[in-house]
Design a protein around this motif. Structure first.
Motif, PDB file in Angstrom:
ATOM      1  N   GLY A 156       0.812  -1.198   0.000  1.00 17.19           N
ATOM      2  CA  GLY A 156       0.000   0.000   0.000  1.00 17.19           C
ATOM      3  C   GLY A 156       0.848   1.250   0.000  1.00 17.19           C
ATOM      4  O   GLY A 156       2.072   1.192  -0.078  1.00 17.19           O
ATOM      5  N   THR A 157       0.146   2.393   0.107  1.00 18.75           N
ATOM      6  CA  THR A 157       0.801   3.695   0.090  1.00 18.75           C
ATOM      7  C   THR A 157       0.288   4.521   1.255  1.00 18.75           C
ATOM      8  O   THR A 157      -0.905   4.529   1.545  1.00 18.75           O
ATOM      9  CB  THR A 157       0.495   4.432  -1.230  1.00 18.75           C
ATOM     10  N   ILE A 158       1.232   5.221   1.895  1.00 16.63           N
ATOM     11  CA  ILE A 158       0.897   6.113   3.005  1.00 16.63           C
ATOM     12  C   ILE A 158       1.256   7.533   2.587  1.00 16.63           C
ATOM     13  O   ILE A 158       2.320   7.773   2.020  1.00 16.63           O
ATOM     14  CB  ILE A 158       1.703   5.748   4.270  1.00 16.63           C
ATOM     15  N   ARG A 159       0.372   8.483   2.878  1.00 16.39           N
ATOM     16  CA  ARG A 159       0.669   9.898   2.650  1.00 16.39           C
ATOM     17  C   ARG A 159       0.981  10.508   4.015  1.00 16.39           C
ATOM     18  O   ARG A 159       0.160  10.450   4.930  1.00 16.39           O
ATOM     19  CB  ARG A 159      -0.500  10.615   2.003  1.00 16.39           C
ATOM     20  N   ASP A 160       2.187  11.095   4.143  1.00 15.04           N
ATOM     21  CA  ASP A 160       2.549  11.698   5.426  1.00 15.04           C
ATOM     22  C   ASP A 160       1.917  13.079   5.556  1.00 15.04           C
ATOM     23  O   ASP A 160       1.279  13.580   4.621  1.00 15.04           O
ATOM     24  CB  ASP A 160       4.065  11.741   5.622  1.00 15.04           C
TER      25      ASP A 160
END
Length: 114
Positions: free
Chosen positions: A15-19
């Motif tokens: 998956g992808t995380i946006r900080d």
């Protein structure tokens, strides 16, 4: 770092995380340390290593107090008076228990007298 999962593919387990600064970081299920399975919209805490998010946990949020919500239509809509609240019923209940206790004491004393 703090962020939010914006995408997670169950089949690929990535998956992808946006900080919080807007940067995006890839992560995989091996780095997931949170409760349940990761999913979009979930706030997370994580560390960065070699450009990838690792040690990904559910973000700590302050626990909220439970609220009791009672939804009843106004009296004008139903034509009936609303139900009494628990606080309104307490004085009558206390009075009944006090009288019942007094009656028991009187009966016991009368039984001892005879």
């Amino acid at each position: 770092m703090i962020g939010e999962i914006i995408h997670f593919d169950d089949a690929e387990q990535q998956g992808t995380i946006r900080d919080e600064k807007g940067g995006e970081h890839a992560f995989d299920l091996v780095g997931w340390r949170g409760r349940g399975l990761p999913g979009p919209g979930l706030a997370v805490d994580f560390e960065l290593r070699d450009g990838r998010a690792v040690q990904v946990f559910n973000a700590r949020i302050k626990q909220q107090k439970a609220r009791r919500v009672v939804s009843m239509p106004p009296e004008s809509e139903t034509g009936e008076a609303p139900w009494p609240t628990a606080d309104a019923a307490r004085p009558a209940t206390r009075k009944r228990w006090w009288l019942a206790g007094l009656a028991i004491v009187v009966l016991v004393l009368a039984g001892l007298w005879i």
